[in-house]
Design a protein around this motif. Sequence first.
Motif, mmCIF file in Angstrom:
data_model
loop_
_atom_site.group_PDB
_atom_site.id
_atom_site.type_symbol
_atom_site.label_atom_id
_atom_site.label_comp_id
_atom_site.label_asym_id
_atom_site.label_seq_id
_atom_site.Cartn_x
_atom_site.Cartn_y
_atom_site.Cartn_z
ATOM 1 N N THR A 75 11.321 -5.838 -10.277
ATOM 2 C CA THR A 75 10.387 -5.013 -9.505
ATOM 3 C C THR A 75 10.973 -3.828 -8.853
ATOM 4 O O THR A 75 12.123 -4.057 -8.266
ATOM 5 C CB THR A 75 9.384 -5.571 -8.390
ATOM 6 O OG1 THR A 75 8.982 -6.881 -9.168
ATOM 7 C CG2 THR A 75 8.554 -4.946 -7.671
ATOM 8 N N GLN A 77 10.079 -1.020 -5.833
ATOM 9 C CA GLN A 77 8.899 -0.829 -5.030
ATOM 10 C C GLN A 77 9.578 0.128 -4.074
ATOM 11 O O GLN A 77 10.522 0.184 -3.407
ATOM 12 C CB GLN A 77 8.721 -2.253 -4.076
ATOM 13 C CG GLN A 77 7.797 -2.164 -2.972
ATOM 14 C CD GLN A 77 6.468 -1.884 -3.391
ATOM 15 O OE1 GLN A 77 5.815 -2.613 -4.352
ATOM 16 N NE2 GLN A 77 5.808 -0.828 -2.854
ATOM 17 N N GLU A 78 8.719 1.146 -3.997
ATOM 18 C CA GLU A 78 8.877 2.141 -2.836
ATOM 19 C C GLU A 78 8.098 1.564 -1.490
ATOM 20 O O GLU A 78 7.130 1.312 -1.687
ATOM 21 C CB GLU A 78 8.112 3.369 -3.367
ATOM 22 C CG GLU A 78 8.096 4.730 -2.345
ATOM 23 C CD GLU A 78 7.421 5.840 -2.749
ATOM 24 O OE1 GLU A 78 7.344 7.002 -1.811
ATOM 25 O OE2 GLU A 78 6.939 5.958 -3.811
ATOM 26 N N ARG A 83 4.542 1.116 -6.986
ATOM 27 C CA ARG A 83 5.625 -0.088 -7.530
ATOM 28 C C ARG A 83 5.327 -0.191 -9.092
ATOM 29 O O ARG A 83 4.581 0.292 -9.793
ATOM 30 C CB ARG A 83 4.762 -1.447 -7.165
ATOM 31 C CG ARG A 83 5.457 -2.610 -7.782
ATOM 32 C CD ARG A 83 4.594 -3.927 -7.443
ATOM 33 N NE ARG A 83 5.131 -4.309 -5.960
ATOM 34 C CZ ARG A 83 4.709 -5.422 -5.574
ATOM 35 N NH1 ARG A 83 3.649 -6.235 -6.095
ATOM 36 N NH2 ARG A 83 5.199 -5.765 -4.186
ATOM 37 N N GLY A 111 13.322 2.411 -0.765
ATOM 38 C CA GLY A 111 12.432 1.214 -1.525
ATOM 39 C C GLY A 111 13.913 0.283 -1.685
ATOM 40 O O GLY A 111 14.724 0.551 -1.292
ATOM 41 N N THR A 113 14.593 -2.822 -5.195
ATOM 42 C CA THR A 113 14.625 -3.473 -6.561
ATOM 43 C C THR A 113 15.191 -4.797 -6.326
ATOM 44 O O THR A 113 15.952 -5.153 -5.623
ATOM 45 C CB THR A 113 15.448 -2.720 -7.459
ATOM 46 O OG1 THR A 113 15.040 -3.108 -8.767
ATOM 47 C CG2 THR A 113 16.697 -2.557 -7.487
#
Length: 130
Positions: A75, A77-78, A83, A111, A113
């Motif tokens: 994943t 994700q900001e 996402r 973000g 990861t």
Amino acid sequence: MKMNVHNLKRVAAATLATAAVGTAGIIGAAPANAVAPPELRLTGVVYCDRTEFVGTLVRSMTATNVGGVTMRNTTLQEFNGQRRFSAALKPGERLNITTKQRGCFPSSISGYTISDIRENVFDNIGYYRN
């Protein structure tokens, strides 16, 4: 001192054994083809693209699999934003989040990861600004 045939055979056998052990050591010391450990790396950039009359702000984050194994359930994700998800991120593949908006005012992107596979997490979070 005279060498008899029995001693000569023992010296020849010892010499051959030493040569065989030395050769086996050289062959055994060949480089190993080990797989690189699992590793995700997060990079990002924020810049102003001035190719048009009104500039465009570009914010981008990329998670790259720089390890030697496929990362499962990855994943990107900001924080408070988009996402991206990949069930299997192979070595060298990337996940990317890019946002463009009019105007070039100061901004940032941040973000993280993460994956199912345990790896070095110290390069899995980032904050990037212009």
